[in-house]
Design a protein around this motif. Structure first.
Motif, mmCIF file in Angstrom:
data_model
loop_
_atom_site.group_PDB
_atom_site.id
_atom_site.type_symbol
_atom_site.label_atom_id
_atom_site.label_comp_id
_atom_site.label_asym_id
_atom_site.label_seq_id
_atom_site.Cartn_x
_atom_site.Cartn_y
_atom_site.Cartn_z
ATOM 1 N N VAL A 50 29.293 38.741 25.148
ATOM 2 C CA VAL A 50 30.628 38.161 25.208
ATOM 3 C C VAL A 50 30.874 37.646 26.623
ATOM 4 N N THR A 51 31.695 36.623 26.724
ATOM 5 C CA THR A 51 32.094 36.107 28.025
ATOM 6 C C THR A 51 33.599 36.239 28.140
ATOM 7 N N LEU A 52 34.043 36.879 29.207
ATOM 8 C CA LEU A 52 35.462 37.058 29.502
ATOM 9 C C LEU A 52 35.802 36.194 30.702
ATOM 10 N N GLN A 53 36.946 35.521 30.659
ATOM 11 C CA GLN A 53 37.270 34.628 31.763
ATOM 12 C C GLN A 53 38.774 34.587 31.996
ATOM 13 N N GLY A 54 39.150 34.334 33.250
ATOM 14 C CA GLY A 54 40.554 34.190 33.594
ATOM 15 C C GLY A 54 40.739 33.503 34.925
ATOM 16 N N GLN A 55 41.915 32.919 35.117
ATOM 17 C CA GLN A 55 42.294 32.265 36.364
ATOM 18 C C GLN A 55 43.130 33.243 37.192
ATOM 19 N N PHE A 56 42.878 33.277 38.496
ATOM 20 C CA PHE A 56 43.661 34.160 39.359
ATOM 21 C C PHE A 56 45.094 33.670 39.473
ATOM 22 N N ILE A 62 48.842 33.770 48.259
ATOM 23 C CA ILE A 62 48.475 32.665 47.370
ATOM 24 C C ILE A 62 46.991 32.811 47.067
ATOM 25 N N THR A 63 46.673 32.928 45.773
ATOM 26 C CA THR A 63 45.302 33.185 45.341
ATOM 27 C C THR A 63 44.960 32.258 44.188
ATOM 28 N N THR A 64 43.830 31.564 44.304
ATOM 29 C CA THR A 64 43.346 30.688 43.243
ATOM 30 C C THR A 64 41.866 30.950 43.013
ATOM 31 N N GLY A 65 41.380 30.549 41.854
ATOM 32 C CA GLY A 65 39.969 30.707 41.534
ATOM 33 C C GLY A 65 39.805 31.215 40.117
ATOM 34 N N THR A 66 38.552 31.387 39.721
ATOM 35 C CA THR A 66 38.213 31.813 38.367
ATOM 36 C C THR A 66 37.329 33.053 38.421
ATOM 37 N N ALA A 67 37.588 33.988 37.510
ATOM 38 C CA ALA A 67 36.742 35.169 37.340
ATOM 39 C C ALA A 67 36.121 35.090 35.955
ATOM 40 N N ALA A 141 37.433 51.404 29.059
ATOM 41 C CA ALA A 141 37.650 50.278 28.142
ATOM 42 C C ALA A 141 39.129 50.150 27.843
ATOM 43 N N PRO A 142 39.632 49.014 27.708
ATOM 44 C CA PRO A 142 38.971 47.740 27.912
ATOM 45 C C PRO A 142 39.152 47.255 29.346
ATOM 46 N N VAL A 143 38.197 46.486 29.850
ATOM 47 C CA VAL A 143 38.376 45.808 31.133
ATOM 48 C C VAL A 143 39.150 44.540 30.807
ATOM 49 N N ARG A 144 40.368 44.426 31.347
ATOM 50 C CA ARG A 144 41.230 43.306 30.980
ATOM 51 C C ARG A 144 41.615 42.412 32.150
ATOM 52 N N SER A 145 41.226 42.806 33.388
ATOM 53 C CA SER A 145 41.554 41.948 34.529
ATOM 54 C C SER A 145 40.651 42.248 35.718
ATOM 55 N N VAL A 146 40.597 41.253 36.624
ATOM 56 C CA VAL A 146 39.899 41.378 37.907
ATOM 57 C C VAL A 146 40.974 41.257 38.976
ATOM 58 N N VAL A 147 40.949 42.169 39.952
ATOM 59 C CA VAL A 147 41.979 42.226 40.988
ATOM 60 C C VAL A 147 41.337 42.048 42.356
ATOM 61 N N ILE A 148 41.966 41.230 43.209
ATOM 62 C CA ILE A 148 41.602 41.126 44.623
ATOM 63 C C ILE A 148 42.707 41.819 45.389
ATOM 64 N N TYR A 149 42.332 42.815 46.207
ATOM 65 C CA TYR A 149 43.361 43.528 46.948
ATOM 66 C C TYR A 149 42.962 43.771 48.385
ATOM 67 N N ASN A 150 43.986 43.890 49.203
ATOM 68 C CA ASN A 150 43.825 44.192 50.620
ATOM 69 C C ASN A 150 43.846 45.710 50.728
ATOM 70 N N TYR A 151 42.683 46.284 51.002
ATOM 71 C CA TYR A 151 42.563 47.736 51.037
ATOM 72 C C TYR A 151 43.436 48.362 52.127
ATOM 73 N N ALA A 152 43.503 47.741 53.287
ATOM 74 C CA ALA A 152 44.273 48.291 54.409
ATOM 75 C C ALA A 152 45.766 48.383 54.082
ATOM 76 N N ASP A 153 46.297 47.345 53.445
ATOM 77 C CA ASP A 153 47.729 47.314 53.115
ATOM 78 C C ASP A 153 48.037 47.844 51.728
ATOM 79 N N ALA A 160 43.306 38.164 37.894
ATOM 80 C CA ALA A 160 42.908 37.260 36.807
ATOM 81 C C ALA A 160 42.874 38.074 35.517
ATOM 82 N N ASN A 161 43.798 37.780 34.586
ATOM 83 C CA ASN A 161 43.760 38.391 33.269
ATOM 84 C C ASN A 161 42.584 37.785 32.511
#
Length: 168
Positions: A50-56, A62-67, A141-153, A160-161
Motif C-alpha cells: 500500500v502507498t500512503l500519502q499526504g501534504q504537509f 510555515i511547512t510545505t511538502g509531501t510525505a 496501528a494505524p499510522v495516520r500522519s507524519v509530523v515535523i517537530y522542533n524537539y527543543a521547543d 501530513a495526514n
C-alpha cells in the motif's frame, strides 16, 4: 534492544511535551482498532503493498511538502519530498496514529499525543527513512500522519495526514 527502549522513552517524553503546547488533551497510548470506523479501514491494516500519502499543513511554522510511505511485506519506506519548514537546530520526523484537524482554540491540533520518532529531519528538501518489517510491525496501528517537530521547543511545525493512494 536498548536503542528501541531509548526511542520509546524519548517518544513518551516528546509526546508529553507536545501535549502541553500544540495538541489537545492526551488520549490513551494504546489506540484500539475500535477508534476507527469499521467502514474505513486504517491505512496500515490495508492489504500489503500500500502507498500512503499526504501534504504537509503548517502548524508552528510555515511547512510545505509531501510525505509518502510505501508499505511492502519487507517493511516500509517514508519519503519526504520538497520539504520546506521553519528553521531550528533540532527538527525531527515522527509518525502518529492521530490526524491533524481543527482544534477547540481555532488552530490545528493532532488527535493523538502519541509520536513515534524516526530521527532528525535533514536540511535538504528530500529525505528517505527505511523501516524494516520488524520496525514497521512495532508501529501503533494505524499510522495516520507524519509530523515535523522542533524537539527543543516541543512544537509541531507541520503534519501530513496520510491516505491510501489509488492503485496502491
Amino acid at each position: 534492544m536498548m536503542k528501541l527502549l531509548r526511542s520509546a522513552l524519548l517518544t513518551s517524553v516528546v509526546a508529553a511535551g507536545l501535549a502541553g503546547c500544540t495538541y489537545p488533551d492526551p488520549v490513551p497510548e494504546q489506540v484500539s482498532a475500535q477508534s476507527v470506523p469499521p467502514s474505513s479501514p486504517s491505512p496500515t491494516s490495508i492489504a500489503i503493498p500500500v502507498t500512503l500519502q499526504g501534504q504537509f499543513q503548517s502548524q508552528g511554522a510555515i511547512t510545505t511538502g509531501t510525505a509518502t510511505i510505501h508499505v511492502t511485506a519487507s517493511g516500509a519506506v517514508l519519503q519526504i519530498e520538497d520539504i520546506a519548514t521553519g528553521t531550528a537546530e533540532d527538527l525531527r520526523l515522527a509518525l502518529s496514529p492521530g490526524t491533524l484537524g481543527p482544534g477547540s482554540d481555532g488552530g490545528f491540533e493532532l488527535s493523538s499525543s502519541t509520536l513515534i520518532e524516526l530521527g532528525p529531519l535533514s536540511q535538504s528538501g528530500s529525505q528517505r527513512v527505511d523501516m524494516d518489517s520488524r520496525m514497521w510491525a512495532t508501529m501503533p496501528a494505524p499510522v495516520r500522519s507524519v509530523v515535523i517537530y522542533n524537539y527543543a521547543d516541543k512544537t509541531a511545525y507541520g503534519t501530513a495526514n496520510l491516505t491510501a493512494t489509488e492503485g496502491s
